[in-house]
Design a protein around this motif. Structure first.
Motif, PDB file in Angstrom:
ATOM      1  N   HIS A  20       5.943  26.058  -7.520  1.00 42.67           N
ATOM      2  CA  HIS A  20       5.905  25.444  -6.190  1.00 42.67           C
ATOM      3  C   HIS A  20       4.951  24.261  -6.223  1.00 42.67           C
ATOM      4  O   HIS A  20       3.822  24.367  -6.707  1.00 42.67           O
ATOM      5  CB  HIS A  20       5.432  26.473  -5.159  1.00 42.67           C
ATOM      6  N   MET A  21       5.398  23.120  -5.698  1.00 46.24           N
ATOM      7  CA  MET A  21       4.567  21.926  -5.611  1.00 46.24           C
ATOM      8  C   MET A  21       4.616  21.386  -4.184  1.00 46.24           C
ATOM      9  O   MET A  21       5.661  21.469  -3.517  1.00 46.24           O
ATOM     10  CB  MET A  21       5.048  20.838  -6.580  1.00 46.24           C
ATOM     11  N   GLU A  22       3.504  20.831  -3.745  1.00 41.93           N
ATOM     12  CA  GLU A  22       3.449  20.322  -2.383  1.00 41.93           C
ATOM     13  C   GLU A  22       2.489  19.140  -2.355  1.00 41.93           C
ATOM     14  O   GLU A  22       1.499  19.106  -3.091  1.00 41.93           O
ATOM     15  CB  GLU A  22       2.953  21.434  -1.454  1.00 41.93           C
ATOM     16  N   GLY A  23       2.790  18.155  -1.517  1.00 40.57           N
ATOM     17  CA  GLY A  23       1.914  16.999  -1.455  1.00 40.57           C
ATOM     18  C   GLY A  23       2.257  16.062  -0.330  1.00 40.57           C
ATOM     19  O   GLY A  23       3.038  16.380   0.576  1.00 40.57           O
TER      20      GLY A  23
ATOM     21  N   PRO B 241       0.821  -1.222   0.000  1.00 35.88           N
ATOM     22  CA  PRO B 241       0.000   0.000   0.000  1.00 35.88           C
ATOM     23  C   PRO B 241       0.846   1.259   0.000  1.00 35.88           C
ATOM     24  O   PRO B 241       1.822   1.373   0.748  1.00 35.88           O
ATOM     25  CB  PRO B 241      -0.812  -0.126   1.300  1.00 35.88           C
ATOM     26  N   SER B 242       0.470   2.201  -0.849  1.00 33.07           N
ATOM     27  CA  SER B 242       1.170   3.483  -0.910  1.00 33.07           C
ATOM     28  C   SER B 242       0.321   4.479  -1.685  1.00 33.07           C
ATOM     29  O   SER B 242      -0.518   4.105  -2.504  1.00 33.07           O
ATOM     30  CB  SER B 242       2.538   3.337  -1.585  1.00 33.07           C
ATOM     31  N   VAL B 243       0.547   5.753  -1.406  1.00 30.45           N
ATOM     32  CA  VAL B 243      -0.105   6.850  -2.117  1.00 30.45           C
ATOM     33  C   VAL B 243       0.916   7.955  -2.312  1.00 30.45           C
ATOM     34  O   VAL B 243       1.664   8.292  -1.381  1.00 30.45           O
ATOM     35  CB  VAL B 243      -1.316   7.405  -1.327  1.00 30.45           C
ATOM     36  N   VAL B 244       0.951   8.526  -3.509  1.00 26.22           N
ATOM     37  CA  VAL B 244       1.731   9.736  -3.779  1.00 26.22           C
ATOM     38  C   VAL B 244       0.767  10.752  -4.376  1.00 26.22           C
ATOM     39  O   VAL B 244       0.251  10.556  -5.481  1.00 26.22           O
ATOM     40  CB  VAL B 244       2.896   9.475  -4.753  1.00 26.22           C
ATOM     41  N   THR B 245       0.506  11.821  -3.648  1.00 25.93           N
ATOM     42  CA  THR B 245      -0.464  12.820  -4.079  1.00 25.93           C
ATOM     43  C   THR B 245       0.176  14.212  -4.098  1.00 25.93           C
ATOM     44  O   THR B 245       0.746  14.639  -3.090  1.00 25.93           O
ATOM     45  CB  THR B 245      -1.682  12.848  -3.145  1.00 25.93           C
ATOM     46  N   VAL B 246       0.064  14.886  -5.222  1.00 26.74           N
ATOM     47  CA  VAL B 246       0.428  16.299  -5.311  1.00 26.74           C
ATOM     48  C   VAL B 246      -0.835  17.106  -5.071  1.00 26.74           C
ATOM     49  O   VAL B 246      -1.804  17.014  -5.837  1.00 26.74           O
ATOM     50  CB  VAL B 246       1.032  16.643  -6.688  1.00 26.74           C
TER      51      VAL B 246
END
Length: 413
Positions: free
Chosen positions: A274-277, A252-257
């Motif tokens: 600028h990016m953040e997540g 299980p994993s999630v990568v969200t911007v």
């Protein structure tokens, strides 16, 4: 109407004497919510109530945290129970007569403030448990440590906070608990239902901030630029391959911007974006892999276009793991209180919770409390329409009080 219990059981009797007062305090906490490390009114309400019950009380832990210690008249172990007190920058949209209309400044913006995650329920349930157990002090075999925690949702920028700071400031000292319990409202469960996950229950929460740097130019002359917006959009797409191509499909994993900001005018290619997540995982090796792959992806994309990047990757709250032995030990208690059919075994989720910090120190059990009145609906947590019914307080107090007493009694049998 909220029902009151008039039973022969001492816990039920104590609830019947205290429930109206607890409901009134819940309304006050809900109507006047406060953000993390700023829970001044809530902290005072909590401390005043604990003092009125005769508990040993310590305040100003991790800014606004409160700890109350109830020492039973019989020897036994120490059990901690934790509730979080902070609210969220959300503008409430419910029909509660005690709805919040509070406003404050958050990240330089004026925002509404709301208990959109149910922390008013958590705090009020724990105040009710303290009331119940204080009335039974003579028969309690051991000590109960009531921890009221600030800033579960995160401390303001530049400040420490939450469970980690409470531990750093000695909340588990004098006395150190043998175990810890906690609960969280659940907008998918009705009042009277409980949810429990044995083992891994909630994910680790990481926070990343990225600056992609290019070269500014007029929008009509893109060949004069190094476009950070193009690089950013390619990075967002490529990050999704971490989950689909770099990790096991069973992991299980999630990568969200969640944030992309860049540009000042429609006809100017900006200098940077600028990016953040957030990243959610259960396995530290997966955390390592995600961070490594993000660096590699950003390096490749920005190098290909002639730009550069900065990545700040913050490993935040660890995964919440319910101790399997302790969880199974408490199941009979939970089933006795609400009925076997109303204890629902739940799958792990990718949400995070800094109760994990405490549960990494001693065995812990963190369960879900149904808060939706049958026949009504509620928005999900962290939304303006989240609506936890008062009747969930009675259930939460009964369950937690019984769990604490059964744990203390079983530990000396």
């Amino acid at each position: 109407m909220t029902s009151l219990i008039f039973g022969k059981d001492p816990i039920d009797s104590a609830i019947s004497k205290n429930l109206r007062k607890i409901i009134k305090m819940r309304h006050q906490i809900h109507q006047y919510p406060e953000l993390g490390n700023r829970e001044f009114k809530t902290s005072k309400l909590v401390a005043d109530h604990l003092l009125s019950l005769g508990l040993e009380v310590e305040t100003d832990i991790a800014y606004t945290g409160v700890v109350g210690v109830l020492k039973g008249n019989k020897p036994g172990p120490v059990i901690a129970v934790r509730a979080d007190m902070d609210a969220l920058p959300v503008t409430e949209d419910t029909d509660f007569p005690f709805k919040s209309i509070e406003r404050t400044t958050f990240l330089d913006k004026e925002v509404g403030v709301m208990h959109a995650c149910g922390h008013d329920i958590h705090t009020s349930v724990q105040l009710g448990v303290a009331s119940v157990l204080a009335s039974m002090k003579r028969s309690i075999p051991g000590t109960v440590k009531f921890i009221f925690q600030p800033a579960e949702e995160g401390a303001p920028p530049g400040e420490e906070g939450g469970a980690e700071l409470m531990l750093k400031q000695g909340v588990f000292n004098n006395p150190k608990p043998n175990a810890i319990f906690g609960l969280h409202t659940h907008a998918g469960l009705e009042v009277g239902q409980l949810g429990l996950t044995i083992g891994p229950a909630m994910a680790a929460v990481d926070h990343f901030i990225i600056t992609i740097k290019g070269k500014q130019s007029h929008g009509a002359y893109p060949h004069k630029s190094v476009d950070p917006i193009i690089m950013a959009t390619e990075a967002v797409d490529a990050f999704q391959t971490i989950r689909s191509r770099s990790l096991s499909p069973l992991e299980p994993s999630v990568v969200t911007v969640g944030i992309i900001r860049g540009g000042e005018r429609f006809n100017i290619i900006p200098e940077q974006v600028h990016m953040e997540g957030t990243v959610r995982t259960y396995n530290t090796e997966v955390q390592d892999m995600v961070e490594e792959r993000m660096n590699t992806i950003l390096e490749g994309i920005t190098h290909a276009y002639g730009g550069s990047f900065e990545l700040k990757y913050d490993r935040g709250t660890p995964a919440t793991i319910n101790d399997p032995v302790l969880s199974r030990k408490m199941i009979p208690t939970m089933e006795r209180v609400v009925g076997k059919e109303k204890l629902i075994m739940m799958d792990p989720v990718m949400g995070g919770e800094d109760f994990a910090v405490f549960a990494n120190e001693v065995p812990g059990v963190y369960f879900r409390l149904g808060v939706v009145k049958p026949g009504t609906t509620s928005g999900w947590i962290h939304t303006p329409k989240f609506r936890a019914d008062d009747s969930s307080l009675e259930v939460g107090i009964r369950v937690m009080s019984n769990m604490i007493l059964d744990y203390l009694q079983s530990s000396i049998d």
